[in-house]
Motif scaffolding. Structure first.
Motif, PDB file in Angstrom:
ATOM      1  N   ASP A   1       4.764  -1.605   3.927  1.00  0.00           N
ATOM      2  CA  ASP A   1       5.119  -2.968   3.516  1.00  0.00           C
ATOM      3  C   ASP A   1       4.098  -3.998   4.007  1.00  0.00           C
ATOM      4  O   ASP A   1       4.463  -5.017   4.601  1.00  0.00           O
ATOM      5  N   ARG A   2       2.851  -3.724   3.758  1.00  0.00           N
ATOM      6  CA  ARG A   2       1.780  -4.641   4.116  1.00  0.00           C
ATOM      7  C   ARG A   2       0.748  -4.641   2.988  1.00  0.00           C
ATOM      8  O   ARG A   2       0.721  -3.736   2.162  1.00  0.00           O
ATOM      9  N   LEU A   3      -0.093  -5.662   3.016  1.00  0.00           N
ATOM     10  CA  LEU A   3      -1.098  -5.801   1.961  1.00  0.00           C
ATOM     11  C   LEU A   3      -2.472  -5.393   2.480  1.00  0.00           C
ATOM     12  O   LEU A   3      -2.776  -5.567   3.669  1.00  0.00           O
ATOM     13  N   GLY A   4      -3.329  -4.960   1.584  1.00  0.00           N
ATOM     14  CA  GLY A   4      -4.660  -4.503   1.967  1.00  0.00           C
ATOM     15  C   GLY A   4      -5.586  -5.606   2.452  1.00  0.00           C
ATOM     16  O   GLY A   4      -6.550  -5.344   3.175  1.00  0.00           O
ATOM     17  N   VAL A   5      -5.318  -6.823   2.064  1.00  0.00           N
ATOM     18  CA  VAL A   5      -6.176  -7.928   2.505  1.00  0.00           C
ATOM     19  C   VAL A   5      -5.292  -9.139   2.803  1.00  0.00           C
ATOM     20  O   VAL A   5      -4.177  -9.226   2.287  1.00  0.00           O
ATOM     21  N   GLU A   6      -5.807 -10.032   3.595  1.00  0.00           N
ATOM     22  CA  GLU A   6      -5.014 -11.211   3.941  1.00  0.00           C
ATOM     23  C   GLU A   6      -5.094 -12.229   2.814  1.00  0.00           C
ATOM     24  O   GLU A   6      -6.191 -12.598   2.383  1.00  0.00           O
ATOM     25  N   LEU A   7      -3.946 -12.672   2.364  1.00  0.00           N
ATOM     26  CA  LEU A   7      -3.910 -13.714   1.339  1.00  0.00           C
ATOM     27  C   LEU A   7      -3.424 -15.005   1.972  1.00  0.00           C
ATOM     28  O   LEU A   7      -2.567 -14.978   2.861  1.00  0.00           O
ATOM     29  N   PRO A   8      -3.936 -16.130   1.516  1.00  0.00           N
ATOM     30  CA  PRO A   8      -3.487 -17.408   2.084  1.00  0.00           C
ATOM     31  C   PRO A   8      -2.051 -17.707   1.666  1.00  0.00           C
ATOM     32  O   PRO A   8      -1.584 -17.196   0.649  1.00  0.00           O
ATOM     33  N   PRO A   9      -1.357 -18.527   2.432  1.00  0.00           N
ATOM     34  CA  PRO A   9       0.015 -18.906   2.050  1.00  0.00           C
ATOM     35  C   PRO A   9      -0.019 -19.835   0.835  1.00  0.00           C
ATOM     36  O   PRO A   9      -1.074 -20.364   0.478  1.00  0.00           O
ATOM     37  N   PRO A  10       1.138 -20.030   0.192  1.00  0.00           N
ATOM     38  CA  PRO A  10       1.187 -20.958  -0.945  1.00  0.00           C
ATOM     39  C   PRO A  10       0.656 -22.327  -0.560  1.00  0.00           C
ATOM     40  O   PRO A  10       0.900 -22.800   0.553  1.00  0.00           O
ATOM     41  N   SER A  11      -0.092 -22.918  -1.469  1.00  0.00           N
ATOM     42  CA  SER A  11      -0.589 -24.290  -1.246  1.00  0.00           C
ATOM     43  C   SER A  11      -0.339 -25.059  -2.536  1.00  0.00           C
ATOM     44  O   SER A  11       0.770 -25.035  -3.051  1.00  0.00           O
TER      45      SER A  11
ATOM     46  N   MET B   1       0.845  -1.191   0.000  1.00  0.00           N
ATOM     47  CA  MET B   1       0.000   0.000   0.000  1.00  0.00           C
ATOM     48  C   MET B   1       0.884   1.246   0.000  1.00  0.00           C
ATOM     49  O   MET B   1       2.039   1.190   0.419  1.00  0.00           O
ATOM     50  N   ILE B   2       0.310   2.323  -0.457  1.00  0.00           N
ATOM     51  CA  ILE B   2       1.041   3.583  -0.421  1.00  0.00           C
ATOM     52  C   ILE B   2       0.170   4.682   0.177  1.00  0.00           C
ATOM     53  O   ILE B   2      -1.061   4.597   0.183  1.00  0.00           O
ATOM     54  N   LEU B   3       0.853   5.691   0.662  1.00  0.00           N
ATOM     55  CA  LEU B   3       0.203   6.948   1.024  1.00  0.00           C
ATOM     56  C   LEU B   3       0.744   8.009   0.079  1.00  0.00           C
ATOM     57  O   LEU B   3       1.967   8.101  -0.114  1.00  0.00           O
ATOM     58  N   ARG B   4      -0.153   8.758  -0.515  1.00  0.00           N
ATOM     59  CA  ARG B   4       0.305   9.822  -1.421  1.00  0.00           C
ATOM     60  C   ARG B   4       0.462  11.139  -0.674  1.00  0.00           C
ATOM     61  O   ARG B   4      -0.326  11.451   0.222  1.00  0.00           O
ATOM     62  N   ILE B   5       1.457  11.887  -1.067  1.00  0.00           N
ATOM     63  CA  ILE B   5       1.673  13.222  -0.522  1.00  0.00           C
ATOM     64  C   ILE B   5       1.510  14.184  -1.685  1.00  0.00           C
ATOM     65  O   ILE B   5       2.180  14.024  -2.716  1.00  0.00           O
ATOM     66  N   ASP B   6       0.672  15.153  -1.517  1.00  0.00           N
ATOM     67  CA  ASP B   6       0.324  16.016  -2.654  1.00  0.00           C
ATOM     68  C   ASP B   6       1.338  17.152  -2.835  1.00  0.00           C
ATOM     69  O   ASP B   6       0.962  18.322  -2.945  1.00  0.00           O
ATOM     70  N   ARG B   7       2.587  16.778  -2.862  1.00  0.00           N
ATOM     71  CA  ARG B   7       3.650  17.746  -3.081  1.00  0.00           C
ATOM     72  C   ARG B   7       4.705  17.105  -3.978  1.00  0.00           C
ATOM     73  O   ARG B   7       4.762  15.895  -4.123  1.00  0.00           O
ATOM     74  N   LEU B   8       5.552  17.935  -4.546  1.00  0.00           N
ATOM     75  CA  LEU B   8       6.592  17.440  -5.462  1.00  0.00           C
ATOM     76  C   LEU B   8       7.961  17.429  -4.772  1.00  0.00           C
ATOM     77  O   LEU B   8       8.225  18.250  -3.891  1.00  0.00           O
ATOM     78  N   GLY B   9       8.826  16.542  -5.244  1.00  0.00           N
ATOM     79  CA  GLY B   9      10.145  16.415  -4.634  1.00  0.00           C
ATOM     80  C   GLY B   9      11.066  17.604  -4.860  1.00  0.00           C
ATOM     81  O   GLY B   9      12.011  17.819  -4.099  1.00  0.00           O
ATOM     82  N   VAL B  10      10.814  18.359  -5.891  1.00  0.00           N
ATOM     83  CA  VAL B  10      11.674  19.508  -6.157  1.00  0.00           C
ATOM     84  C   VAL B  10      10.791  20.658  -6.637  1.00  0.00           C
ATOM     85  O   VAL B  10       9.677  20.431  -7.126  1.00  0.00           O
ATOM     86  N   GLU B  11      11.294  21.851  -6.504  1.00  0.00           N
ATOM     87  CA  GLU B  11      10.516  23.012  -6.922  1.00  0.00           C
ATOM     88  C   GLU B  11      10.623  23.185  -8.438  1.00  0.00           C
ATOM     89  O   GLU B  11      11.724  23.238  -8.981  1.00  0.00           O
TER      90      GLU B  11
END
Lengths: 289, 289, 289, 289, 289, 289
Positions: free
Chosen positions: D6-16, C1-11
């Motif tokens: 570094d996580r997922l939005g939903v739980e996925l099962p392990p490989p089977s 997952m990501i969180l977006r930040i509504d800004r740019l890395g450089v001006e």
């Protein structure tokens, strides 16, 4: 397997006035559907995939041998493009539509057409059926002749003219060769359609020296000892002039590549070419050259 | 220009049990991003576009000469695919995913990858910057080695194994060559990464005869008289074995192509191959063969 | 997952003189083979597909974290293209080769290269082999640096210069990071090849402020609490300056997006922007803003 | 800019049980025209190119914020494909049509569709016209829902089912969001078409827990402090259930990635994973982890 | 099956000042994602693939009949491009970005977009789900309207204006038709979004004569005796004007094609057109014409 | 303009045993390089772009009229694919390589080839040069015949056999037509190559009824009153049988489409087809049907 010869099939002029728009047009002869990559790869794959060679040797030899010549043609197109791009400044090139010559390549040829669309394996036809493949090849050479004539008209840069003058003559030889092969198998006399497109080659000044040298009726053997049975097919009268076609047991002596000076603004071969040259000189010396 | 030699770089077994699924996998080595068309065309375009050859001759010679060898590799891949497809019946092939071997080609190789996606000029990198191009080439050979190892594992057909055993050894030579060139220009010792992927070549039985023959440390000159200054670069110890690298002034003697019998159900070379053979025999006789 | 930040890395500078030809060149940095979509998607897929994370955490963290920064780079390229296209009149644009900026997009960035060829998943390399992927990434950053330098030269629009000045410095960090990772696994010292292409970054005026701020030796953590073990790899001396590399536990504060005023002649965001604005104002008010 | 979690939005099962044919089908949800790369990149480019943000803030915030969630969806699709491919042996995979999972990728996800055709920037629509783009987005989510339903039916692997159950619910939220935005600007009540395709989500067992948790009527804010004005649009009754829609000021806590063990037969992350692990462990220790 | 009528749906002006840059723009209406090849092929494939026609006849008839009209639209776009290219000299065209009009086509239309990218089957959506396909079609017509408006603005050549004036009106009919169909099945009133993009058609002078003739509310039956049940759908008030929609049991009488004189410099239809004309005249005479 | 006739050119059998692998093969005849979309679009564009019609009418009429017939051929291929896919269950289709028939289409035809690669405008050749285009068309029909013969062999489903039996006969007519046109302009007797590929059509049982009906020597006029001068070209003896060729002033009466029942598991035309049918019935009734 192949052996490379570090010379070109025809003499090209050295770089003169840069012509980036012309170089873009010449790309059509490289990576367009009817460009030299297409002729090269079509005949190459057909020769690789040729079934029952032992039973159909003369036709195999013909196709395989023409494939060999085509390699020299992509070489010529590349040399022409490099020549036409030599000296274009990248900071003057912003308005060129063919920006990838500068942004992606180093003012050199790309395997793409005049719009920058990459050549694709989709352009190769290798059906396995000999008559079908020969029909294709005849058509391909016809389309290729058309493209060369149009590039000739669009571009008056001396390198483009030297290139197209030569390719028109040599492409004509291949067109005749495939027509003759078709005729010998099926009895169809497609050669009555010559020239196609219907512009006599001798109307083009840059073709004339090659015609005078007989290049329009000569198939070289681009090999040391193979493909000799092409002689069983490439024979009889030339459909336009009536002169006898001939397979010769040699290949052109060739000409040196035109100079391709460094272009530091695209880092080719480096931002500071002399540093590379110094290293190269030292290595060559160490190796006894 | 090139001269073609109608022989293969390594001996391939004759057709045996057909293996259409394996042939589809081998296509990845033909027209995949890391297939032999890519190595051939990358080095070929880089040699065509090489600027300042006079100043950087050893590097030009190296790249141009390796390009020449790669032509022989697309040939080998094509021969392997033809061999593996020999004998598949088209009416048994409906369940094959790679239907175009039968519907579009004549049980021969296509310039496409293992999914049938055509090779494209997009796979060519020719930036003009020598260090960048060498870095690319080193990476390309690494990816190509990875592909060969995986095809080796997926396919146990004897032709696929003979092919990959040979290509792994020869590809390794090119990987070393580009790493050494990079080292000589920049001082970077990328050879410490060998082998990449990290499977020692000598663990692969089909590689061993070639290793014993020294093919892993030998660069052939695929030319009659050019590209000699490659010797100024391809030298020093092999990164894995410590043996001395060497450019030899010859090229392989080669082996005949495996037989590719007619496949009338795809009209290759004809629905009635004997009729073609009869015509060919007559023409050959007329021409004195 | 990501969180977006509504800004740019450089001006980035606000819109000034429109530069449609320059905007077309900048597209190479978006959707070209070496553009920011390629760096973003390569590292993103490699992080998704990274096997045995528990055993190779520092390398996973490095790649995953760099992938996060690349998202900010496609953002910057898009903002630059929008800025350069602001104010071009569609009735003046007929002679522009990059017509799709006007006919298909709304004077905005397209996921395509400088010729309009769409970015493709073909540009992603995610082999699963860590050493191979790192080698690829090092090469990719080298090609990307080359592209940025060339766009820098071709375009003197202030937005293009601000963009490339920043990307050259940040791309350099990633190039170092992958080289260092390769070194730590294999012992190969590819960093001796720096800079590649061989133009010292500090020769470029638009890079200098970022160098002075130390951005060339700093890896941000674009995360709240993950990817910390990147510190185990991104360390040691910078190959060009000898300064110590550092992963910092923060991300840039960022700058607001440059203004992108409506362009009613391409209906962006509408033929009558004020009507949209009125609706928006009412909705915002109803929602308590 | 983004921050990665570094996580997922939903739980996925392990490989089977490995399911390579199913993994090929799931690729349609990655790189197909209606796959998650398309939703991600469409909304991302639309947000980058959004003109007159100051005047149309609620709509900008809505699109930009949904774009952020989509990143988490390509992540989920990739994790699913990796899970389904875990344990397939390359020497058993010759008959799989999707050979590039093994020959080119490392049993991981590719940016391609169920036939291996790469995702392309051609799939992105960013016209600049807000009503047109919203109409597109509504259609895109409709097509995407169709694809998810069909993959659900084709694949009964638990990972594929967990994935599609979640994506159907979350995609539905986006479909509603764009329909509502269209309604608020134009007065058109497209929500009467819900659900489209006309299969009530609650008929699908894997959707039900998410419905019970209210995920079908909740828009997360995938940001720390931006995009709040999405609340001015995403409101009112859910078209199917009548429940109130809500933007919540948080994002999912998430779940750890399912394990992705090494697959040495495709060298992922290495032929000898333990050697990489040893190096990683040493580096982590040196860095104080 | 179809019957062709050798006339055009609207009167186009004869060739006047050549406009190669404008012709390149008009290509977007031929082979762009929202061009007429897309509308033609989308509805054509949807009609071919329509399942349960007996149960859903009015919708089948509507789609099949609109597909028939679209054929006439690719015809019009082609005629316009030919007209605009008439008289461009190939030796003046080197600076045109759209070189393939001259190098590959014969100053005629190509199935490609304004950048020369070929139209692709990827642009066709035929999901089988009627509501989904209608939603798509509504969106497609919206995007197509946007493209036509932009080409209108970019090009002031009389042929381009005559073309877009007509297509805007006719495309509007199709947009209404699909919206009405959606409404009748689902109850959604998408017609409140009209016009989209929000430029009233009657603001465009070239549209007005067609509006006055009622073409904006009339669906022709392009058939001799089929598709009559389209009347069950295309009815009710026009969303913008309130006038009654009507299916008429006829098709336009049409207009002759504008003259397309020979262009010998691209060998169209020949280098020496008179020779072709002579042959043609003789053949016609022999056949009694 | 065209008028559509809601009937098929030949009778196809109703759905019987589903054959998804066969349907994938038949796709080659739809969207392959030599499929019916190619023949349709080649002749269609050539007719649109035909310059100097007034001077070369018989040839224009021939090409334009054949183009019209080809529309009926893509229709037939689509109907065949739909028939062969009827009854395949999506939950049984996971192992099919051609997954997009189920995941993306609604068990209907796609504009793509047997591998799922979309048809592209790249397959169209419209050079403007009449002789070149006729040469192309002759070759295209030859390749198309080859493809049909191979699909015939690969697929024994009755719909595939009915399709190919008919297309082989009709394609043969077009092959003859273009050969005769070439002959009349250039004097070349390519018809001696017939049949190409060299399988006499009368050896194929499914062709025989059509031969007996004389369909192999008859060119229909697919028009109400145009294209009559095709008679000046399509005449003389059939190259294989010696019978007289004839243009007839009518078109086939045609046959109804085979039934295409709903397939609810891909929502075609809906998840609950009866609901659509109910709406349709009501609308039809309201409209007086």
């Amino acid at each position: 397997m192949i052996l490379r010869i570090d010379r070109l099939g025809v003499e090209l002029p050295p770089p003169s006035t840069p012509d980036p728009a012309g170089a873009a047009a010449v790309q059509e002869l490289m990576g367009g559907k009817f460009g030299e990559m297409s002729t090269l790869m079509n005949y190459t794959f057909q020769s690789f995939n040729f079934r029952y060679r032992q039973g159909a040797r003369p036709f195999y030899d013909l196709i395989a041998n023409i494939a060999a010549e085509e390699y020299g043609h992509i070489e010529l197109v590349a040399a022409t493009i490099n020549t036409m791009l030599t000296g274009v400044k990248i900071d003057d090139a912003k308005d060129e539509p063919y920006k990838q010559h500068f942004l992606f390549g180093g003012k050199g040829a790309l395997p793409a057409d005049s719009h920058g669309k990459p050549w694709t394996g989709d352009y190769v036809h290798s059906s396995g059926d000999l008559v079908e493949d020969l029909t294709h090849n005849y058509f391909l050479e016809t389309g290729a002749r058309s493209g060369k004539l149009r590039v000739y008209e669009m571009c008056d840069h001396p390198a483009a003219r030297a290139l197209t003058g030569y390719l028109l003559v040599r492409g004509g030889v291949h067109q005749v060769a495939y027509a003759r092969a078709l005729e010998l198998i099926t009895g169809s006399d497609i050669t009555k359609a010559f020239p196609a497109p219907r512009i006599p080659t001798d109307k083009i000044p840059e073709c004339r020296p090659h015609l005078e040298a007989g290049l329009h009726r000569t198939l070289y053997r681009f090999t040391l000892e193979d493909y000799e049975q092409a002689k069983a097919v490439f024979k009889g009268p030339h459909p336009e002039t009536g002169e006898e076609l001939a397979v010769v047991d040699e290949y052109p002596e060739g000409f040196p590549w035109p100079e391709a000076p460094p272009e530091p603004d695209v880092f080719a071969p480096d931002y500071a070419p002399d540093e590379i040259a110094e290293i190269a000189a030292r290595l060559a010396k160490e190796a006894g050259f």
